[in-house]
Design a protein around this motif. Structure first.
Motif, PDB file in Angstrom:
ATOM      1  N   ASP A 153      -6.118 -38.805 -17.768  1.00  0.00           N
ATOM      2  CA  ASP A 153      -4.900 -39.102 -17.572  1.00  0.00           C
ATOM      3  C   ASP A 153      -4.166 -37.872 -17.029  1.00  0.00           C
ATOM      4  O   ASP A 153      -3.345 -37.986 -15.938  1.00  0.00           O
ATOM      5  N   LEU A 154      -4.566 -36.573 -17.192  1.00  0.00           N
ATOM      6  CA  LEU A 154      -3.993 -35.436 -16.502  1.00  0.00           C
ATOM      7  C   LEU A 154      -4.614 -35.470 -15.245  1.00  0.00           C
ATOM      8  O   LEU A 154      -3.674 -35.076 -14.089  1.00  0.00           O
ATOM      9  N   LEU A 155      -5.989 -35.622 -15.069  1.00  0.00           N
ATOM     10  CA  LEU A 155      -6.574 -35.585 -13.829  1.00  0.00           C
ATOM     11  C   LEU A 155      -5.677 -36.494 -12.612  1.00  0.00           C
ATOM     12  O   LEU A 155      -5.314 -36.393 -11.798  1.00  0.00           O
ATOM     13  N   ALA A 156      -5.275 -37.629 -13.290  1.00  0.00           N
ATOM     14  CA  ALA A 156      -4.804 -38.915 -12.522  1.00  0.00           C
ATOM     15  C   ALA A 156      -3.242 -38.307 -12.199  1.00  0.00           C
ATOM     16  O   ALA A 156      -2.841 -38.732 -10.916  1.00  0.00           O
ATOM     17  N   ARG A 157      -2.637 -37.624 -12.817  1.00  0.00           N
ATOM     18  CA  ARG A 157      -1.416 -37.272 -12.615  1.00  0.00           C
ATOM     19  C   ARG A 157      -1.244 -36.144 -11.459  1.00  0.00           C
ATOM     20  O   ARG A 157      -0.503 -36.148 -10.863  1.00  0.00           O
ATOM     21  N   LEU A 158      -2.360 -35.398 -11.524  1.00  0.00           N
ATOM     22  CA  LEU A 158      -2.399 -34.135 -10.642  1.00  0.00           C
ATOM     23  C   LEU A 158      -2.968 -34.522  -9.405  1.00  0.00           C
ATOM     24  O   LEU A 158      -2.735 -33.898  -8.364  1.00  0.00           O
ATOM     25  N   ASN A 159      -3.707 -35.727  -9.221  1.00  0.00           N
ATOM     26  CA  ASN A 159      -4.404 -36.348  -8.076  1.00  0.00           C
ATOM     27  C   ASN A 159      -3.842 -36.746  -6.929  1.00  0.00           C
ATOM     28  O   ASN A 159      -4.472 -37.527  -6.232  1.00  0.00           O
ATOM     29  N   THR A 160      -2.534 -36.819  -7.003  1.00  0.00           N
ATOM     30  CA  THR A 160      -1.615 -37.580  -6.399  1.00  0.00           C
ATOM     31  C   THR A 160      -2.102 -37.086  -4.582  1.00  0.00           C
ATOM     32  O   THR A 160      -2.013 -37.836  -3.929  1.00  0.00           O
ATOM     33  N   TRP A 161      -2.160 -35.719  -4.574  1.00  0.00           N
ATOM     34  CA  TRP A 161      -2.431 -35.165  -3.158  1.00  0.00           C
ATOM     35  C   TRP A 161      -3.423 -33.970  -3.581  1.00  0.00           C
ATOM     36  O   TRP A 161      -3.138 -33.079  -4.177  1.00  0.00           O
ATOM     37  N   ARG A 162      -4.834 -34.305  -3.312  1.00  0.00           N
ATOM     38  CA  ARG A 162      -5.847 -33.374  -3.450  1.00  0.00           C
ATOM     39  C   ARG A 162      -6.502 -32.865  -2.122  1.00  0.00           C
ATOM     40  O   ARG A 162      -6.613 -33.670  -1.001  1.00  0.00           O
ATOM     41  N   PHE A 163      -6.687 -31.688  -2.163  1.00  0.00           N
ATOM     42  CA  PHE A 163      -6.912 -30.990  -0.888  1.00  0.00           C
ATOM     43  C   PHE A 163      -8.278 -29.931  -1.265  1.00  0.00           C
ATOM     44  O   PHE A 163      -8.112 -29.126  -2.109  1.00  0.00           O
ATOM     45  N   ARG A 164      -9.344 -30.003  -0.627  1.00  0.00           N
ATOM     46  CA  ARG A 164     -10.318 -28.973  -0.724  1.00  0.00           C
ATOM     47  C   ARG A 164     -10.489 -28.058   0.226  1.00  0.00           C
ATOM     48  O   ARG A 164     -10.585 -28.268   1.430  1.00  0.00           O
ATOM     49  N   LEU A 165     -10.418 -26.800  -0.031  1.00  0.00           N
ATOM     50  CA  LEU A 165     -10.309 -25.716   0.862  1.00  0.00           C
ATOM     51  C   LEU A 165     -11.809 -25.417   1.094  1.00  0.00           C
ATOM     52  O   LEU A 165     -12.521 -25.053   0.269  1.00  0.00           O
ATOM     53  N   PRO A 166     -12.059 -25.329   2.461  1.00  0.00           N
ATOM     54  CA  PRO A 166     -13.534 -24.879   2.768  1.00  0.00           C
ATOM     55  C   PRO A 166     -13.820 -23.457   2.649  1.00  0.00           C
ATOM     56  O   PRO A 166     -13.003 -22.515   2.468  1.00  0.00           O
ATOM     57  N   ALA A 167     -14.958 -23.297   2.337  1.00  0.00           N
ATOM     58  CA  ALA A 167     -15.525 -21.888   1.868  1.00  0.00           C
ATOM     59  C   ALA A 167     -15.818 -21.017   3.441  1.00  0.00           C
ATOM     60  O   ALA A 167     -15.519 -21.690   4.601  1.00  0.00           O
ATOM     61  N   LEU A 168     -15.789 -19.973   3.304  1.00  0.00           N
ATOM     62  CA  LEU A 168     -15.855 -18.920   4.559  1.00  0.00           C
ATOM     63  C   LEU A 168     -17.137 -19.319   5.200  1.00  0.00           C
ATOM     64  O   LEU A 168     -16.939 -19.333   6.635  1.00  0.00           O
ATOM     65  N   ARG A 169     -18.015 -19.555   4.456  1.00  0.00           N
ATOM     66  CA  ARG A 169     -19.189 -20.059   5.427  1.00  0.00           C
ATOM     67  C   ARG A 169     -19.013 -21.398   6.135  1.00  0.00           C
ATOM     68  O   ARG A 169     -19.957 -21.378   7.099  1.00  0.00           O
ATOM     69  N   GLU A 170     -18.078 -21.959   5.689  1.00  0.00           N
ATOM     70  CA  GLU A 170     -17.677 -23.149   6.667  1.00  0.00           C
ATOM     71  C   GLU A 170     -16.773 -22.990   7.699  1.00  0.00           C
ATOM     72  O   GLU A 170     -16.584 -23.974   8.379  1.00  0.00           O
ATOM     73  N   ARG A 171     -16.192 -21.878   7.896  1.00  0.00           N
ATOM     74  CA  ARG A 171     -15.129 -21.422   8.845  1.00  0.00           C
ATOM     75  C   ARG A 171     -15.642 -20.275   9.686  1.00  0.00           C
ATOM     76  O   ARG A 171     -14.800 -19.292   9.901  1.00  0.00           O
ATOM     77  N   ARG A 172     -17.098 -20.153  10.080  1.00  0.00           N
ATOM     78  CA  ARG A 172     -17.275 -18.828  10.617  1.00  0.00           C
ATOM     79  C   ARG A 172     -16.750 -18.775  11.943  1.00  0.00           C
ATOM     80  O   ARG A 172     -16.571 -17.589  12.546  1.00  0.00           O
ATOM     81  N   GLU A 173     -16.203 -19.759  12.651  1.00  0.00           N
ATOM     82  CA  GLU A 173     -15.282 -19.609  13.820  1.00  0.00           C
ATOM     83  C   GLU A 173     -14.198 -18.846  13.636  1.00  0.00           C
ATOM     84  O   GLU A 173     -13.384 -18.359  14.639  1.00  0.00           O
ATOM     85  N   ASP A 174     -13.561 -18.779  12.539  1.00  0.00           N
ATOM     86  CA  ASP A 174     -12.601 -18.235  12.248  1.00  0.00           C
ATOM     87  C   ASP A 174     -12.557 -16.538  11.527  1.00  0.00           C
ATOM     88  O   ASP A 174     -11.662 -15.837  11.222  1.00  0.00           O
ATOM     89  N   ILE A 175     -13.945 -16.176  11.506  1.00  0.00           N
ATOM     90  CA  ILE A 175     -14.189 -14.868  11.115  1.00  0.00           C
ATOM     91  C   ILE A 175     -13.569 -13.905  11.813  1.00  0.00           C
ATOM     92  O   ILE A 175     -12.686 -12.822  11.361  1.00  0.00           O
ATOM     93  N   GLU A 176     -13.439 -13.768  12.993  1.00  0.00           N
ATOM     94  CA  GLU A 176     -13.110 -12.809  13.848  1.00  0.00           C
ATOM     95  C   GLU A 176     -11.512 -12.785  13.751  1.00  0.00           C
ATOM     96  O   GLU A 176     -10.759 -11.770  13.791  1.00  0.00           O
ATOM     97  N   ALA A 177     -10.663 -13.898  13.781  1.00  0.00           N
ATOM     98  CA  ALA A 177      -9.194 -13.898  13.391  1.00  0.00           C
ATOM     99  C   ALA A 177      -8.880 -13.355  12.187  1.00  0.00           C
ATOM    100  O   ALA A 177      -8.023 -12.589  12.024  1.00  0.00           O
ATOM    101  N   ASN A 178      -9.719 -13.705  10.969  1.00  0.00           N
ATOM    102  CA  ASN A 178      -9.444 -13.317  10.044  1.00  0.00           C
ATOM    103  C   ASN A 178      -9.687 -11.476   9.620  1.00  0.00           C
ATOM    104  O   ASN A 178      -9.107 -10.823   9.086  1.00  0.00           O
ATOM    105  N   LEU A 179     -10.515 -10.861  10.479  1.00  0.00           N
ATOM    106  CA  LEU A 179     -10.876  -9.509  10.674  1.00  0.00           C
ATOM    107  C   LEU A 179      -9.688  -8.978  11.264  1.00  0.00           C
ATOM    108  O   LEU A 179      -9.616  -7.911  10.648  1.00  0.00           O
ATOM    109  N   ILE A 180      -9.090  -9.654  12.234  1.00  0.00           N
ATOM    110  CA  ILE A 180      -8.047  -9.027  12.880  1.00  0.00           C
ATOM    111  C   ILE A 180      -6.816  -9.133  11.839  1.00  0.00           C
ATOM    112  O   ILE A 180      -6.130  -7.757  11.722  1.00  0.00           O
TER     113      ILE A 180
END
Length: 495
Positions: free
Chosen positions: A337-364
């Motif tokens: 029931d708590l999960l149902a209440r919190l689950n209205t808007w759910r987002f999964r943040l990708p891991a760094l290995r899934e965003r390798r094209e963003d590594i240079e921008a994050n390095l800067i």
């Protein structure tokens, strides 16, 4: 509460040329609507008329405070100019909704100004109601005063301004980092839309180090800018809620509970009143705390320890978790029931290995952050930069700690850089240290997993078999059913 009206000076109507009716002074003569303060915007060319209207209002309603604001417009029919100056006015204005109720007067000013007023109130950049006045009817003595609405569907020329503002909010959520990952950019755009228009809970999922805490803080700042919250951000790490002080930390405590002076505690839920509560690592929250928390989120009420009276606290919620809450709920470790209440808007943040094209921008970004912390300029030598980016973007580099590992790595390089230059030798040493630490942590975690099942017998398992056995155990734990386990087992390449 005080009534405050904001509006333009009527350069024609307030002269009284139409039936000797003046819309701005007429605001103050309604018995059912007292005006405590009038904020009157005017161009410098009509300074004399503005002061004349101010004197008239002071005679009609001595209790009304009239404040004149000079706002010069080169072209009052230019959408961009009018909207931009009203937008700046709204940003600089210190709205206090706890003590004052705001209204925008639409009768005076051009049609462009009326449209801009509506847009600013609709988006809550100005937290106000819209009112319109009119001359009295044939058999009436009192001028009209009505709450109105506008149909702005045909004014699509302003959409570009809103699109630009939306992009600014999205950049705010990304911390100003120019990301290239299409999935992450789409995710941030959706979060911006939800955070700006909904007060329902937001659930942020993802591995440790993917940036859930930083994103929660940025969502709070966005909600604060959009006037969806006015209280503070309270960060609660649920993994620390254990032992006898857990309930008091969360729900507060009365002195009568222990009978000792100084034992009173307000509790984090009460401190979050009017603001946002970030429940970090909510998958670590105890069963009893989950139950009481669910009641508090749904009703806004709870009992502090030792109290017979409920406390009211209304707040918005963002929850973060590293583990699959649905799998935990299926295993009886998290309340459905708590999960149902919190689950209205759910987002999964990708891991760094899934965003390798963003590594240079994050390095800067990390370099700039380290420079601010160290107070000195730091940079990579060309060959060192190439080696580091090649390692960071290599598919074999998994970054188990994600951005936390990445940020720590850049900070170490910047701190140790002689004369502010990061050399290739330093990068190679850092890479070796990272790989060594990851391998040791992986070996320890695999042994811990097997030891939890086999006990002391785990020490007798062959190191090669230990890796395979740990993967089987983890796959089994994260599968809600035997069928799901079999599917994961086969897709992982087990024989």
């Amino acid at each position: 509460m005080k009534n405050v009206i904001i509006g333009f000076l009527g350069t024609q109507l307030d002269m009284g040329k139409k039936r000797r009716w003046k819309p701005t002074p007429s605001l103050t003569i309604h018995d059912h609507f007292e005006v405590d303060r009038l904020e009157l915007l005017h161009d410098h060319k009509f300074n004399r008329l503005a002061h004349q209207v101010k004197r008239e209002i002071e005679e009609l309603s001595p209790a009304t405070e009239v404040l004149l604001h000079r706002m010069d417009l080169d072209d009052p029919w230019d959408f961009q100019e009018v909207y931009g100056k009203l937008f700046d006015f709204a940003r600089d204005y210190g709205f206090d909704e706890d003590r004052e109720q705001y209204h925008v007067h639409l009768t005076t000013g051009t049609h462009v100004a009326q449209i801009c007023w509506f847009l600013l109130t609709e988006s809550r950049h100005i937290p106000a109601r819209l009112i319109q006045t009119g001359p009295p009817g044939p058999n009436e003595k009192t001028p009209k005063l009505d709450v109105i609405d506008l149909d702005l569907s045909r004014y699509n020329a302003l959409q570009q301004r809103f699109d630009q503002l939306s992009r600014e909010y999205s950049d705010q959520l990304k911390g100003g980092i120019e990301t290239r990952n299409a999935h992450y950019n789409a995710l941030i755009d959706r979060i911006e839309l939800i955070a700006s228009n909904s007060d329902e809970p937001i659930l942020l999922l993802g591995e440790t180090g993917t940036g859930k805490t930083e994103l929660a803080e940025r969502i709070y700042n966005l909600k604060l800018d959009r006037r969806r919250v006015k209280g503070r951000l309270v960060h609660l790490n649920c993994a620390t809620l254990n032992g006898p002080d857990a309930m008091a930390t969360l729900f507060g405590q009365r002195r009568s509970y222990l009978g000792q002076a100084g034992s009173e505690r307000s509790g984090l839920l009460r401190e979050a009143d009017g603001g946002l509560l970030f429940l970090d690592e909510i998958d670590q929250l105890g069963w009893n705390e989950q139950s009481i928390l669910l009641h508090t989120i749904e009703t806004g009420r709870f009992y502090p320890l030792g109290s017979d009276h409920e406390i009211t606290s209304r707040f918005q919620v963002i929850a973060g978790a590293n583990r699959d809450l649905h799998a935990l709920a299926a295993a009886g470790q998290f309340r459905p029931d708590l999960l149902a209440r919190l689950n209205t808007w759910r987002f999964r943040l990708p891991a760094l290995r899934e965003r390798r094209e963003d590594i240079e921008a994050n390095l800067i970004f990390e370099l700039a952050r380290s420079e601010r912390a160290l107070g000195t300029q730091v940079g990579f030598n060309a060959d060192a930069h190439e080696v580091y980016l090649k390692f960071a973007g290599n598919p074999a580099t998994q970054w188990p700690g994600n951005f936390r590992d990445f940020s720590g790595s850049v900070k170490r390089l910047c701190t140790l850089a002689p004369r502010g230059r990061i050399t290739r030798a330093m990068v190679e040493d850092e890479i070796a240290d990272l790989q060594s630490g990851w391998n040791a942590a992986k070996s320890d975690s695999e042994f811990t997993v097997v030891q939890q099942v086999m006990g002391e017998a785990a020490s007798e398992v062959d190191p090669f078999d230990l890796v395979q056995l740990a993967r089987v155990i983890e796959t089994c734990r994260n599968s809600p059913s035997l069928k799901a386990f079999r599917a994961k087992f086969e897709s992982a390449g087990f024989p």
